[in-house]
Design a protein around this motif. Structure first.
Motif, mmCIF file in Angstrom:
data_model
loop_
_atom_site.group_PDB
_atom_site.id
_atom_site.type_symbol
_atom_site.label_atom_id
_atom_site.label_comp_id
_atom_site.label_asym_id
_atom_site.label_seq_id
_atom_site.Cartn_x
_atom_site.Cartn_y
_atom_site.Cartn_z
ATOM 1 N N ASN A 44 0.832 -1.203 0.000
ATOM 2 C CA ASN A 44 0.000 0.000 0.000
ATOM 3 C C ASN A 44 0.872 1.261 0.000
ATOM 4 O O ASN A 44 0.632 2.213 0.730
ATOM 5 N N ASP A 45 1.869 1.269 -0.865
ATOM 6 C CA ASP A 45 2.849 2.351 -0.936
ATOM 7 C C ASP A 45 2.264 3.536 -1.715
ATOM 8 O O ASP A 45 2.052 3.446 -2.920
ATOM 9 N N PRO A 46 1.999 4.665 -1.037
ATOM 10 C CA PRO A 46 1.410 5.817 -1.721
ATOM 11 C C PRO A 46 2.266 6.355 -2.875
ATOM 12 O O PRO A 46 1.728 6.774 -3.897
ATOM 13 N N ALA A 47 3.583 6.347 -2.736
ATOM 14 C CA ALA A 47 4.458 6.873 -3.792
ATOM 15 C C ALA A 47 4.340 6.033 -5.059
ATOM 16 O O ALA A 47 4.317 6.572 -6.173
ATOM 17 N N ILE A 48 4.258 4.732 -4.915
ATOM 18 C CA ILE A 48 4.109 3.848 -6.078
ATOM 19 C C ILE A 48 2.754 4.086 -6.741
ATOM 20 O O ILE A 48 2.656 4.174 -7.968
ATOM 21 N N HIS A 49 1.695 4.190 -5.943
ATOM 22 C CA HIS A 49 0.361 4.470 -6.502
ATOM 23 C C HIS A 49 0.366 5.796 -7.257
ATOM 24 O O HIS A 49 -0.157 5.899 -8.367
ATOM 25 N N ASN A 50 0.959 6.806 -6.672
ATOM 26 C CA ASN A 50 0.986 8.128 -7.294
ATOM 27 C C ASN A 50 1.731 8.100 -8.631
ATOM 28 O O ASN A 50 1.333 8.749 -9.593
ATOM 29 N N LYS A 51 2.813 7.349 -8.684
ATOM 30 C CA LYS A 51 3.599 7.214 -9.911
ATOM 31 C C LYS A 51 2.819 6.460 -10.986
ATOM 32 O O LYS A 51 2.885 6.796 -12.160
ATOM 33 N N TYR A 52 2.091 5.441 -10.618
ATOM 34 C CA TYR A 52 1.443 4.516 -11.548
ATOM 35 C C TYR A 52 0.196 5.102 -12.202
ATOM 36 O O TYR A 52 -0.066 4.876 -13.374
ATOM 37 N N TRP A 53 -0.598 5.837 -11.437
ATOM 38 C CA TRP A 53 -1.896 6.327 -11.915
ATOM 39 C C TRP A 53 -1.782 7.755 -12.446
ATOM 40 O O TRP A 53 -1.254 8.628 -11.770
ATOM 41 N N ALA A 54 -2.331 8.004 -13.634
ATOM 42 C CA ALA A 54 -2.383 9.360 -14.205
ATOM 43 C C ALA A 54 -3.432 10.167 -13.450
ATOM 44 O O ALA A 54 -4.390 9.617 -12.888
ATOM 45 N N ASP A 55 -3.274 11.477 -13.439
ATOM 46 C CA ASP A 55 -4.225 12.350 -12.749
ATOM 47 C C ASP A 55 -5.643 12.194 -13.288
ATOM 48 O O ASP A 55 -6.606 12.332 -12.541
ATOM 49 N N GLU A 56 -5.775 11.895 -14.584
ATOM 50 C CA GLU A 56 -7.103 11.770 -15.201
ATOM 51 C C GLU A 56 -7.641 10.341 -15.178
ATOM 52 O O GLU A 56 -8.568 9.991 -15.920
ATOM 53 N N LEU A 57 -7.116 9.492 -14.296
ATOM 54 C CA LEU A 57 -7.503 8.089 -14.194
ATOM 55 C C LEU A 57 -9.024 7.895 -14.085
ATOM 56 O O LEU A 57 -9.699 8.603 -13.342
ATOM 57 N N ILE A 58 -9.506 6.897 -14.822
ATOM 58 C CA ILE A 58 -10.864 6.369 -14.653
ATOM 59 C C ILE A 58 -10.686 4.915 -14.234
ATOM 60 O O ILE A 58 -10.148 4.107 -14.994
ATOM 61 N N TYR A 59 -11.096 4.564 -13.020
ATOM 62 C CA TYR A 59 -10.882 3.228 -12.459
ATOM 63 C C TYR A 59 -12.235 2.576 -12.224
ATOM 64 O O TYR A 59 -13.087 3.136 -11.527
ATOM 65 N N THR A 60 -12.413 1.412 -12.800
ATOM 66 C CA THR A 60 -13.628 0.626 -12.565
ATOM 67 C C THR A 60 -13.217 -0.608 -11.775
ATOM 68 O O THR A 60 -12.449 -1.444 -12.255
ATOM 69 N N SER A 61 -13.719 -0.703 -10.552
ATOM 70 C CA SER A 61 -13.298 -1.770 -9.653
ATOM 71 C C SER A 61 -14.064 -3.061 -9.924
ATOM 72 O O SER A 61 -15.107 -3.063 -10.578
ATOM 73 N N SER A 62 -13.550 -4.148 -9.360
ATOM 74 C CA SER A 62 -14.219 -5.440 -9.493
ATOM 75 C C SER A 62 -15.545 -5.460 -8.734
ATOM 76 O O SER A 62 -16.398 -6.300 -8.994
ATOM 77 N N ALA A 63 -15.739 -4.499 -7.834
ATOM 78 C CA ALA A 63 -17.005 -4.392 -7.093
ATOM 79 C C ALA A 63 -18.044 -3.574 -7.857
ATOM 80 O O ALA A 63 -19.170 -3.406 -7.399
ATOM 81 N N GLY A 64 -17.642 -3.046 -9.021
ATOM 82 C CA GLY A 64 -18.591 -2.306 -9.845
ATOM 83 C C GLY A 64 -18.685 -0.834 -9.531
ATOM 84 O O GLY A 64 -19.653 -0.182 -9.901
ATOM 85 N N THR A 65 -17.685 -0.287 -8.873
ATOM 86 C CA THR A 65 -17.672 1.149 -8.604
ATOM 87 C C THR A 65 -16.650 1.826 -9.509
ATOM 88 O O THR A 65 -15.660 1.217 -9.905
ATOM 89 N N ARG A 66 -16.893 3.075 -9.826
ATOM 90 C CA ARG A 66 -16.002 3.836 -10.691
ATOM 91 C C ARG A 66 -15.559 5.084 -9.942
ATOM 92 O O ARG A 66 -16.358 5.765 -9.316
ATOM 93 N N PHE A 67 -14.265 5.382 -10.017
ATOM 94 C CA PHE A 67 -13.716 6.544 -9.327
ATOM 95 C C PHE A 67 -12.439 6.979 -10.023
ATOM 96 O O PHE A 67 -11.963 6.317 -10.943
ATOM 97 N N GLY A 68 -11.868 8.073 -9.560
ATOM 98 C CA GLY A 68 -10.658 8.629 -10.154
ATOM 99 C C GLY A 68 -9.464 8.516 -9.225
ATOM 100 O O GLY A 68 -9.541 7.919 -8.145
ATOM 101 N N LYS A 69 -8.377 9.130 -9.651
ATOM 102 C CA LYS A 69 -7.142 9.058 -8.882
ATOM 103 C C LYS A 69 -7.285 9.707 -7.514
ATOM 104 O O LYS A 69 -6.765 9.176 -6.521
ATOM 105 N N ALA A 70 -7.987 10.820 -7.435
ATOM 106 C CA ALA A 70 -8.115 11.511 -6.149
ATOM 107 C C ALA A 70 -8.751 10.600 -5.098
ATOM 108 O O ALA A 70 -8.258 10.501 -3.964
ATOM 109 N N GLU A 71 -9.823 9.906 -5.467
ATOM 110 C CA GLU A 71 -10.496 8.995 -4.527
ATOM 111 C C GLU A 71 -9.603 7.802 -4.191
ATOM 112 O O GLU A 71 -9.531 7.376 -3.034
#
Length: 147
Positions: A44-71
């Motif tokens: 759960n390394d925040p620096a790695i997450h920050n590096k990996y995800w673009a600011d404009e990320l659209i993430y659709t989870s396996s639970a069926g929720t959609r959110f962005g990098k900020a969330e």
């Protein structure tokens, strides 16, 4: 005449081979980035997450929720990086496939989540763009794999 033909052949061969090497290098870079990310996600390394995800990320989870990098980052930061004895689930990948289209790539793989008591598999795919020489995911989809 022979020198001109040889020179033209070398230039053409070089031009044809260079993109192949570049794509192979990009695939190796994307594979290494995925491995680095999964190791960081395990902790759960925040620096790695920050590096990996673009600011404009659209993430659709396996639970069926959609959110962005900020969330996503809010969730990562609220928990903080895990100590070795706090890690309950370790992440790795199987069956990695990479399709590249210039500075855009699609990375699909099976995410393997392993704990002491279970192993879960998810079909994940991400769309990456290269910005300022670095690859970042702009879109992500996770689906629990049928058993």
């Amino acid at each position: 005449m022979k020198t001109s033909l040889l020179l033209a052949t070398l230039v053409l061969t070089s031009a044809l081979l260079t993109p192949t090497f570049a794509i192979a290098d990009d695939k190796a870079e994307l594979t290494a980035l995925l491995s680095e990310f999964l190791d960081g996600a395990t902790r759960n390394d925040p620096a790695i997450h920050n590096k990996y995800w673009a600011d404009e990320l659209i993430y659709t989870s396996s639970a069926g929720t959609r959110f962005g990098k900020a969330e996503l980052m809010q969730s990562v930061n609220s928990r903080g990086e895990l100590k070795a004895d706090e890690i309950g689930m370790r992440y790795s990948s199987e069956d990695v496939q990479i399709l590249q289209y210039g500075d855009t790539a699609v990375v699909a793989f099976t995410l393997v989540a392993t704990s002491d008591t279970e192993t879960l598999r998810f079909l994940n795919s991400g769309t990456f763009i290269r910005k300022n020489g670095n690859w970042q995911a702009v879109n992500w989809q996770a689906t629990r794999k049928a058993e």
